[in-house]
Structures are given as structure tokens and as C-alpha cells.
Write an enzyme that holds these catalytic residues in place. Structure first.
Site, short mmCIF file in Angstrom:
data_model
loop_
_atom_site.label_atom_id
_atom_site.label_comp_id
_atom_site.label_asym_id
_atom_site.label_seq_id
_atom_site.Cartn_x
_atom_site.Cartn_y
_atom_site.Cartn_z
N TYR A 1 38.77 29.88 45.80
CA TYR A 1 39.13 29.83 44.38
C TYR A 1 38.13 30.67 43.58
O TYR A 1 36.92 30.60 43.83
CB TYR A 1 39.13 28.36 43.91
CG TYR A 1 39.17 28.23 42.41
CD1 TYR A 1 40.21 28.81 41.68
CD2 TYR A 1 38.18 27.57 41.72
CE1 TYR A 1 40.25 28.73 40.31
CE2 TYR A 1 38.21 27.47 40.33
CZ TYR A 1 39.24 28.06 39.63
OH TYR A 1 39.27 27.98 38.27
N ASP B 1 36.81 22.09 51.17
CA ASP B 1 37.57 21.91 49.93
C ASP B 1 39.01 21.61 50.35
O ASP B 1 39.73 22.47 50.84
CB ASP B 1 37.49 23.20 49.10
CG ASP B 1 38.24 23.10 47.77
OD1 ASP B 1 39.16 22.26 47.67
OD2 ASP B 1 37.92 23.88 46.85
N LYS C 1 44.18 18.57 40.54
CA LYS C 1 45.39 19.08 41.18
C LYS C 1 46.23 17.93 41.75
O LYS C 1 46.69 17.10 41.00
CB LYS C 1 44.98 20.12 42.24
CG LYS C 1 44.00 21.18 41.72
CD LYS C 1 44.61 21.99 40.62
CE LYS C 1 43.75 22.95 39.85
NZ LYS C 1 42.35 23.01 39.93
N ARG D 1 26.60 6.53 33.15
CA ARG D 1 26.30 7.75 33.92
C ARG D 1 25.96 7.37 35.37
O ARG D 1 26.28 8.10 36.30
CB ARG D 1 25.16 8.56 33.28
CG ARG D 1 24.73 9.76 34.12
CD ARG D 1 24.04 10.88 33.36
NE ARG D 1 23.12 10.44 32.32
CZ ARG D 1 21.94 9.87 32.52
NH1 ARG D 1 21.49 9.67 33.75
NH2 ARG D 1 21.19 9.50 31.50
#
Ligand code: P1T
Length: 381
Positions: A99, A171, A196, A47
Site C-alpha cells: 500500500y 498485513d 476496510k 489511552r
């Protein structure tokens, strides 16, 4: 190093023990210690850090010209981690076309946080500046936006945020660092849905933050470590592999995107095409200035009839394009924002910004452009 070389080698080195050219998938949660608090090597617990994720994070920092990359379990996990920098009373100014999932995170998940979100037209720089006050802590833009392909002038906004000491995050999912480098233009943080173009093959959900300043990078790494939305080793490997061909894929996405946009623009059933490479696109001049080498593979359009049913029939008839959420993979996808990716935005808000029921979004892939255009032609017929 130039971009194509960085996409392949940036921040990378062969594996120390075996010389493996690609970093192995270190599919382990933990690492042995010789004595309490003394790990055998530099890793303790995945982690906090994992060698495969580290290789990806170094590649991300390299291609975006940042000092630190952080890889997350999704794009939204990356955005959520960034929002943890802020507290009740703080204000965030965001672009008015985002988005749907980002909008949902801002307006529903953070509704009771005490953080105030403003959604504004980022091209009205005067109006945007009027909103700034001593509580304003972050400016958030997508450029180009999903799905309306609006652009924000990154360099112009950065000048304003710098003056007021406000963080500026971009973004960069639609443009990719091959076409646009927000940190070079003055932004502080870049966010990606690595699901993406970075991953590029529709086989992984992943997110990224890339930070320009080391202290802020360390702070965000602490928040990532403390909340745990990290990317697993196998998925890190897949995104890293995707990045190595990013430049090649995006070149073809741009070529095909331009051809598809031109075809649609000349089709009698099409009302309006949103593609930053078209000269009549309202933000074409900004696109030429800040998107270097092409205008991407995302094309949005509406129907002359304005009819929702025409959009639905068209989407049902496609054969090479797949009707599916997401974008940026090698295969072409088509989407109905109002019913799919942006359904979480209330109808009146969708209408206000222009996400109408006859709006269709295409993620133009890297197939032969002729086949894509034939497919669009038969579905429009
Ligand atoms: O899906 P995820 O990896 O969590 O990324 C969210 C996200 C953030 N920013 C932009 C610009 C995005 O397009 C997305 C995800 N978008 C889709 C799934 C879509 O089809 O538009």
C-alpha cells in the site's frame, strides 16, 4: 469455537452492570479512583485501556487466533507502533508491492531513523534469504498485495524467519482472517487496516495489530500506551459491530469478486486481470493453499490499449461503483492507484513493480453481481 461463532462471540461477554449484549460505548477519557492509584474498577485512563476498545481487542485476538489484539486510530498508526520495536542499525525486509501509505511510512518517515529497509520479491526465496544478516529484525509482507494482488507464501517465509529468529508480520487487510490466518501459518504479528473489511461499512478509520506471543503483545501495548495512537470508543464499537458480520460479507465479496474477475477476463478491451482465484493468476497455487474458502473481493485490471485516458474515462463513467480511495466496505469502489492510493510511490518505482497508468483497482462490494457487471459493461463500452 469455529470462525463464524468467534466472529460473533470471540472474547465477548455481556456488560456486567446492565447485561447489555453489545458493549456500551464507554465514551469516557478517565475512570474514578477511590484512593490514589486505586481505581474503582479495572480501568484508569482510556489511552491505556477502555472497555469498548478492550471488547474489540479481545474480538481481534480471537478471530486471528492470537493472544493479544491492539486497536489503533488507523492502519498506519498500527504499523508505526510496530516499527517502534526497532532502532538504528536494524534492517527490515519488505515485499516490493505495498500500500502506498505503508511505503511512504517506511521510506520517508523512517528515512533518517537509521533503520534500513529492503524491498524485495518475496517469491524469490533464495534472493530474499541472501539479504538476511545479523541486523535483520523484521520481515513485512502484504498478501495479497495492494494493488497488484501478488501473494507471498506465508508458511514458507515463516520457516525461514524462525530459523533466523526474525519477527514476521503480515498485513492481512486484503484477505481478512475469514480467508487467511497468518498466525496459524507461522507469522508472529498480523496487521490490519480495520478501516476496510473488518469495519466493513466505510464509516471508520481504524487499525489493528494481533500478536501471537504474550511478551511481545505486552511490549507493543506499552508502546501504544506511551505514544497514544489508540482507537476511540465509538470507532471501536463500529469495528466490533462490523466484525460480527465479517464472515457473511466476505462470502459475498468472494462470490462477486470471482464473477467480476471472470467478466473482465473475457472482455475484449481488458488486457490483464489480477485476481488470485483465476487459474492463470501466477500465484493461484499459493492462494489455494493459504486462502481458505475464497479469494476475496479485490480485482485489479489493465486495458488492452495501455492508455491512461481509457482508465480515467472508465472510472468517470461508473455509476454503481463509486470512484474513491479505500476498499472492503459493503459498497463497490473503484480506484486509480497511480493517481490515487499509490501516488506517493515515485513514478519509476511504480513502473518497476507494474503499477501502470492504465491499472484500475476494484473493491467489489456485496451488491447484486448482475448490477455490478452491467455497470462495468457500460463504463467499458
Ligand atoms: O488507511 P489506514 O487505515 O491507515 O490503513 C493503511 C493501509 C494499510 N494496509 C493496506 C493493505 C491498506 O490497503 C491500507 C489503506 N489502503 C487504502 C486506503 C487504499 O485505498 O488502498
Amino acid at each position: 469455537m469455529k470462525f463464524n461463532t468467534k466472529a460473533i462471540h470471540g472474547g465477548q461477554h455481556h456488560e456486567k452492570v446492565t447485561g447489555a449484549v453489545m458493549p456500551p460505548v464507554f465514551q469516557t477519557s478517565t475512570f474514578a479512583q477511590v484512593s490514589p492509584g486505586q481505581p474503582v474498577g479495572e480501568y484508569e485512563y482510556s489511552r491505556a485501556a477502555n472497555p469498548t476498545r478492550q471488547a474489540l481487542e479481545d474480538a481481534l485476538a480471537s478471530i486471528e487466533n492470537g493472544v493479544r489484539g491492539l486497536a489503533f486510530a488507523s492502519g498506519l498508526a498500527a504499523t508505526d507502533c510496530l516499527l517502534r520495536l526497532f532502532k538504528a542499525g536494524d534492517e527490515i525486509i519488505a515485499m516490493d508491492d505495498l500500500y502506498g501509505g505503508t511505503y511512504r511510512l517506511f521510506t520517508r518517515l523512517y528515512k533518517d531513523s537509521g533503520i534500513k529497509f529492503h524491498f524485495v520479491d518475496m517469491n524469490d526465496l533464495e534472493g530474499f534469504q541472501k539479504l538476511i544478516n545479523e541486523n535483520t529484525k523484521l520481515v513485512w509482507v502484504e498478501t495479497p498485495t495492494n494493488p497488484l494482488m501478488k501473494l507471498a507464501d506465508i508458511a514458507a517465509i515463516a520457516q525461514i524467519t524462525k530459523k533466523h529468529n526474525i519477527l514476521f508480520a503480515v498485513d492481512n487487510t486484503f484477505a481478512t482472517p475469514y480467508l487467511q490466518k497468518p498466525l496459524d501459518l507461522g507469522a508472529d504479528i498480523v496487521m490490519h487496516s480495520a478501516t476496510k473489511y473488518l469495519g466493513g461499512h466505510s464509516d471508520v478509520i481504524a487499525g489493528a495489530l494481533v500478536i501471537k506471543d504474550k511478551t511481545l503483545g505486552d511490549e507493543l501495548h506499552f508502546k501504544q500506551f506511551a505514544t497514544g495512537g489508540t482507537l476511540g470508543p465509538m470507532d471501536s464499537f463500529l469495528v466490533l459491530r462490523g466484525i460480527k458480520t465479517l464472515h457473511l460479507r466476505v462470502q459475498r465479496h468472494c462470490e462477486n469478486g470471482e464473477k467480476v474477475a471472470e467478466f473482465l477476463q473475457n472482455h475484449p478491451k481488458v488486457e490483464r486481470v489480477y485476481y488470485p482465484g483465476l487459474e492463470n493468476h501466477p500465484f493461484h497455487e499459493i492462494a489455494k493453499k493459504q486462502m481458505i474458502g475464497g479469494f476475496g473481493g479485490m480485482v485489479t485490471f489493465t486495458f488492452k490499449s495501455g492508455a491512461k485516458q481509457d482508465a480515467i474515462s472508465f472510472l468517470e463513467k461508473l455509476k454503481v461503483f463509486t470512484l474513491a480511495e479505500s476498499l472492503g466496505g459493503v459498497e463497490s469502489l473503484a480506484n486509480h492507484p497511480a493517481l490515487m492510493t499509490h501516488a506517493s510511490i515515485p513514478e519509476d518505482k511504480r513502473k518497476e513493480v507494474g503499477i501502470t497508468d492504465d491499472l484500475v483497482r476494484l473493491s467489489v462490494g456485496v451488491e447484486d453481481a448482475e448490477d455490478l457487471i452491467e455497470d462495468l459493461k457500460q463504463a467499458l463500452a
